[in-house]
Structure formats: C-alpha cells, structure tokens
Design a protein around this motif. Structure first.
Motif, PDB file in Angstrom:
ATOM      1  N   THR A   2       0.839  -1.191   0.000  1.00 36.73           N
ATOM      2  CA  THR A   2       0.000   0.000   0.000  1.00 36.73           C
ATOM      3  C   THR A   2       0.875   1.242   0.000  1.00 36.73           C
ATOM      4  OG1 THR A   2      -1.633  -1.198   1.295  1.00 36.73           O
ATOM      5  CG2 THR A   2      -1.820   1.172   1.282  1.00 36.73           C
ATOM      6  N   THR A   3       0.520   2.196  -0.842  1.00 34.78           N
ATOM      7  CA  THR A   3       1.227   3.469  -0.851  1.00 34.78           C
ATOM      8  C   THR A   3       0.229   4.556  -0.489  1.00 34.78           C
ATOM      9  OG1 THR A   3       2.660   2.661  -2.609  1.00 34.78           O
ATOM     10  CG2 THR A   3       2.666   5.030  -2.205  1.00 34.78           C
ATOM     11  N   VAL A   4       0.357   5.074   0.733  1.00 35.06           N
ATOM     12  CA  VAL A   4      -0.523   6.130   1.206  1.00 35.06           C
ATOM     13  C   VAL A   4       0.341   7.314   1.613  1.00 35.06           C
ATOM     14  CG1 VAL A   4      -2.285   6.792   2.867  1.00 35.06           C
ATOM     15  CG2 VAL A   4      -2.217   4.443   2.023  1.00 35.06           C
ATOM     16  N   ARG A   5       0.051   8.459   1.015  1.00 35.31           N
ATOM     17  CA  ARG A   5       0.770   9.693   1.330  1.00 35.31           C
ATOM     18  C   ARG A   5      -0.190  10.655   2.007  1.00 35.31           C
ATOM     19  NH1 ARG A   5       3.236  11.994  -4.046  1.00 35.31           N
ATOM     20  NH2 ARG A   5       4.451  13.224  -2.594  1.00 35.31           N
ATOM     21  N   VAL A   6       0.374  11.588   2.741  1.00 34.62           N
ATOM     22  CA  VAL A   6      -0.397  12.663   3.366  1.00 34.62           C
ATOM     23  C   VAL A   6       0.189  13.976   2.871  1.00 34.62           C
ATOM     24  CG1 VAL A   6      -1.001  13.786   5.534  1.00 34.62           C
ATOM     25  CG2 VAL A   6      -0.914  11.288   5.419  1.00 34.62           C
ATOM     26  N   ARG A   7      -0.678  14.841   2.360  1.00 36.73           N
ATOM     27  CA  ARG A   7      -0.223  16.140   1.858  1.00 36.73           C
ATOM     28  C   ARG A   7      -1.254  17.193   2.202  1.00 36.73           C
ATOM     29  NH1 ARG A   7       1.059  16.566  -3.836  1.00 36.73           N
ATOM     30  NH2 ARG A   7       2.442  18.178  -3.102  1.00 36.73           N
ATOM     31  N   ARG A   8      -0.813  18.426   2.164  1.00 35.34           N
ATOM     32  CA  ARG A   8      -1.730  19.544   2.375  1.00 35.34           C
ATOM     33  C   ARG A   8      -2.537  19.788   1.106  1.00 35.34           C
ATOM     34  NH1 ARG A   8      -0.057  24.723   4.005  1.00 35.34           N
ATOM     35  NH2 ARG A   8      -2.058  24.847   5.031  1.00 35.34           N
ATOM     36  N   THR A  15       2.325  13.806  -9.880  1.00 34.47           N
ATOM     37  CA  THR A  15       2.002  12.576 -10.601  1.00 34.47           C
ATOM     38  C   THR A  15       1.955  11.375  -9.662  1.00 34.47           C
ATOM     39  OG1 THR A  15       3.150  13.503 -12.495  1.00 34.47           O
ATOM     40  CG2 THR A  15       2.635  11.168 -12.594  1.00 34.47           C
ATOM     41  N   ALA A  16       2.851  11.339  -8.674  1.00 36.77           N
ATOM     42  CA  ALA A  16       2.934  10.201  -7.753  1.00 36.77           C
ATOM     43  C   ALA A  16       1.778  10.142  -6.756  1.00 36.77           C
ATOM     44  CB  ALA A  16       4.265  10.248  -6.990  1.00 36.77           C
ATOM     45  N   ASP A  17       0.925  11.164  -6.730  1.00 32.28           N
ATOM     46  CA  ASP A  17      -0.169  11.201  -5.755  1.00 32.28           C
ATOM     47  C   ASP A  17      -1.172  10.069  -5.930  1.00 32.28           C
ATOM     48  OD1 ASP A  17       0.847  13.453  -4.533  1.00 32.28           O
ATOM     49  OD2 ASP A  17      -0.580  14.845  -5.451  1.00 32.28           O
ATOM     50  N   GLY A  18      -1.371   9.621  -7.153  1.00 25.85           N
ATOM     51  CA  GLY A  18      -2.406   8.614  -7.379  1.00 25.85           C
ATOM     52  C   GLY A  18      -3.783   9.216  -7.118  1.00 25.85           C
ATOM     53  N   LEU A  88      -9.517   1.773  -1.946  1.00 22.45           N
ATOM     54  CA  LEU A  88      -8.775   2.654  -2.853  1.00 22.45           C
ATOM     55  C   LEU A  88      -7.276   2.392  -2.745  1.00 22.45           C
ATOM     56  CD1 LEU A  88     -10.579   6.095  -2.344  1.00 22.45           C
ATOM     57  CD2 LEU A  88     -10.741   4.575  -4.334  1.00 22.45           C
ATOM     58  N   ALA A  89      -6.768   2.249  -1.520  1.00 18.27           N
ATOM     59  CA  ALA A  89      -5.339   2.022  -1.294  1.00 18.27           C
ATOM     60  C   ALA A  89      -4.892   0.679  -1.862  1.00 18.27           C
ATOM     61  CB  ALA A  89      -5.014   2.123   0.191  1.00 18.27           C
ATOM     62  N   ALA A  90      -5.778  -0.317  -1.826  1.00 18.97           N
ATOM     63  CA  ALA A  90      -5.437  -1.630  -2.379  1.00 18.97           C
ATOM     64  C   ALA A  90      -5.323  -1.570  -3.905  1.00 18.97           C
ATOM     65  CB  ALA A  90      -6.480  -2.667  -1.965  1.00 18.97           C
ATOM     66  N   ALA A  91      -6.019  -0.604  -4.517  1.00 19.30           N
ATOM     67  CA  ALA A  91      -6.033  -0.489  -5.976  1.00 19.30           C
ATOM     68  C   ALA A  91      -4.851   0.313  -6.522  1.00 19.30           C
ATOM     69  CB  ALA A  91      -7.345   0.151  -6.431  1.00 19.30           C
ATOM     70  N   GLY A  92      -4.192   1.093  -5.664  1.00 19.86           N
ATOM     71  CA  GLY A  92      -3.067   1.892  -6.139  1.00 19.86           C
ATOM     72  C   GLY A  92      -2.733   2.999  -5.161  1.00 19.86           C
ATOM     73  N   PRO A  93      -1.784   3.860  -5.521  1.00 21.92           N
ATOM     74  CA  PRO A  93      -1.372   4.932  -4.612  1.00 21.92           C
ATOM     75  C   PRO A  93      -2.542   5.857  -4.257  1.00 21.92           C
ATOM     76  CG  PRO A  93       0.081   4.831  -6.531  1.00 21.92           C
ATOM     77  CD  PRO A  93      -1.060   3.899  -6.779  1.00 21.92           C
ATOM     78  N   VAL A  94      -2.558   6.291  -3.003  1.00 20.41           N
ATOM     79  CA  VAL A  94      -3.584   7.214  -2.505  1.00 20.41           C
ATOM     80  C   VAL A  94      -2.878   8.334  -1.753  1.00 20.41           C
ATOM     81  CG1 VAL A  94      -5.499   7.494  -0.882  1.00 20.41           C
ATOM     82  CG2 VAL A  94      -5.387   5.455  -2.311  1.00 20.41           C
ATOM     83  N   THR A  95      -3.339   9.550  -1.978  1.00 22.54           N
ATOM     84  CA  THR A  95      -2.852  10.692  -1.217  1.00 22.54           C
ATOM     85  C   THR A  95      -4.023  11.273  -0.447  1.00 22.54           C
ATOM     86  OG1 THR A  95      -1.091  11.174  -2.786  1.00 22.54           O
ATOM     87  CG2 THR A  95      -1.773  12.971  -1.332  1.00 22.54           C
ATOM     88  N   LEU A  96      -3.882  11.292   0.880  1.00 22.67           N
ATOM     89  CA  LEU A  96      -4.904  11.868   1.749  1.00 22.67           C
ATOM     90  C   LEU A  96      -4.590  13.344   1.914  1.00 22.67           C
ATOM     91  CD1 LEU A  96      -5.006   9.051   4.458  1.00 22.67           C
ATOM     92  CD2 LEU A  96      -6.414   9.277   2.395  1.00 22.67           C
ATOM     93  N   LEU A  97      -5.559  14.175   1.608  1.00 20.99           N
ATOM     94  CA  LEU A  97      -5.371  15.619   1.661  1.00 20.99           C
ATOM     95  C   LEU A  97      -6.052  16.218   2.879  1.00 20.99           C
ATOM     96  CD1 LEU A  97      -6.137  16.405  -2.076  1.00 20.99           C
ATOM     97  CD2 LEU A  97      -3.901  16.150  -1.005  1.00 20.99           C
ATOM     98  N   THR A  98      -5.385  17.183   3.478  1.00 19.10           N
ATOM     99  CA  THR A  98      -5.923  17.905   4.618  1.00 19.10           C
ATOM    100  C   THR A  98      -5.519  19.370   4.499  1.00 19.10           C
ATOM    101  OG1 THR A  98      -5.991  18.042   7.028  1.00 19.10           O
ATOM    102  CG2 THR A  98      -3.914  17.304   6.058  1.00 19.10           C
ATOM    103  N   VAL A 110      -3.205   9.932  10.904  1.00 17.35           N
ATOM    104  CA  VAL A 110      -3.753   8.766  11.618  1.00 17.35           C
ATOM    105  C   VAL A 110      -4.307   7.767  10.604  1.00 17.35           C
ATOM    106  CG1 VAL A 110      -5.466   7.961  13.288  1.00 17.35           C
ATOM    107  CG2 VAL A 110      -4.275  10.140  13.668  1.00 17.35           C
ATOM    108  N   LEU A 111      -5.056   8.263   9.634  1.00 14.89           N
ATOM    109  CA  LEU A 111      -5.625   7.394   8.615  1.00 14.89           C
ATOM    110  C   LEU A 111      -4.534   6.693   7.796  1.00 14.89           C
ATOM    111  CD1 LEU A 111      -8.500   9.696   7.346  1.00 14.89           C
ATOM    112  CD2 LEU A 111      -8.768   7.539   8.591  1.00 14.89           C
ATOM    113  N   ALA A 112      -3.498   7.431   7.419  1.00 15.01           N
ATOM    114  CA  ALA A 112      -2.406   6.839   6.642  1.00 15.01           C
ATOM    115  C   ALA A 112      -1.757   5.705   7.421  1.00 15.01           C
ATOM    116  CB  ALA A 112      -1.382   7.903   6.276  1.00 15.01           C
ATOM    117  N   ARG A 113      -1.547   5.919   8.707  1.00 16.16           N
ATOM    118  CA  ARG A 113      -0.940   4.872   9.545  1.00 16.16           C
ATOM    119  C   ARG A 113      -1.831   3.629   9.571  1.00 16.16           C
ATOM    120  NH1 ARG A 113      -0.083   7.075  15.166  1.00 16.16           N
ATOM    121  NH2 ARG A 113      -2.150   6.286  15.559  1.00 16.16           N
TER     122      ARG A 113
END
Length: 117
Positions: A2-8, A15-18, A88-98, A110-113
């Motif tokens: 799983t590739t989960v990122r956190v960004r503002r 491109t890598a955000d998925g 969504l994370a199982a299907a590919g990279p996900v970026t959680l935005l806040t 917390v969600l990314a963890r």
C-alpha cells in the motif's frame, strides 16, 4: 504494498499522488472546488466536530487525539468510509489531503498509519 501519502490540500498535485482524497469535514479555505485536483471528498471519515475542537492541532494532544479518533472510526459511517479508503489504497497509490498546517499531526496522518498497517 500500500502506498498512502499525506499532503496539504494547498500543495500542487504531483504525478505520484495517485488517487487524491480530501479527508477533512470542512472544505479548505480559499480553494475553489474547480481548482483543487481531487478525486474524492470523503468527509464521512473525518473526526467529529467535538473531537476536532478539543484537539485544536495541539502537538501535545496528538497521541490522545489519535486514540480517540481511532475509537470514533468504529462508528458505522466512519468505518464504512475507512473501508472505502482501504479499497482505494489496495487499488493503487492514494494521497490523503488535509487543509491543516501540520499534516503530520492531522487525522490524515492517523488514517495513513491505519491504511499502511
């Protein structure tokens, strides 16, 4: 893996955000819905207003916030939203935005963890 990122939400898309998912209950200030590069707004997974206000993004309260938030994620609506994020994370990279100033001590962190575990 799983590739989960956190960004503002205010940072430009990469491109890598998925799949880009906003996880705040409130829309980011000063950002139009037309300009935010976003695939989904999953506000159902956000912490309760009461918890968010209690926390106030105080770094000293982060661990307690995370524990309380994980408890809230057991609620039916939040649990379903969390499951959706897992899919969504199982299907590919996900970026959680806040929109928070410190994404590293946000509900998105917390969600990314949880999604990475």
């Amino acid at each position: 893996m799983t590739t989960v990122r956190v960004r503002r939400a205010y940072d430009p898309a990469e491109t890598a955000d998925g799949c880009r998912v906003l996880v705040d209950r409130i829309w980011p200030r000063g950002v139009s819905k037309n300009t935010l590069a976003l695939d989904e707004w999953c506000k159902q997974v956000a912490p309760s207003t009461e918890l968010r206000k209690w926390y106030g993004h105080d770094p000293e309260r982060f661990e307690e916030f995370a524990a309380r938030y994980e408890t809230e994620l057991g609620d039916a609506e939040r649990a379903a939203a969390l499951q959706h994020l897992r899919e969504l994370a199982a299907a590919g990279p996900v970026t959680l935005l806040t929109a928070t100033k410190r994404a590293d001590i946000s509900e998105a962190a917390v969600l990314a963890r949880l999604l990475d575990s």
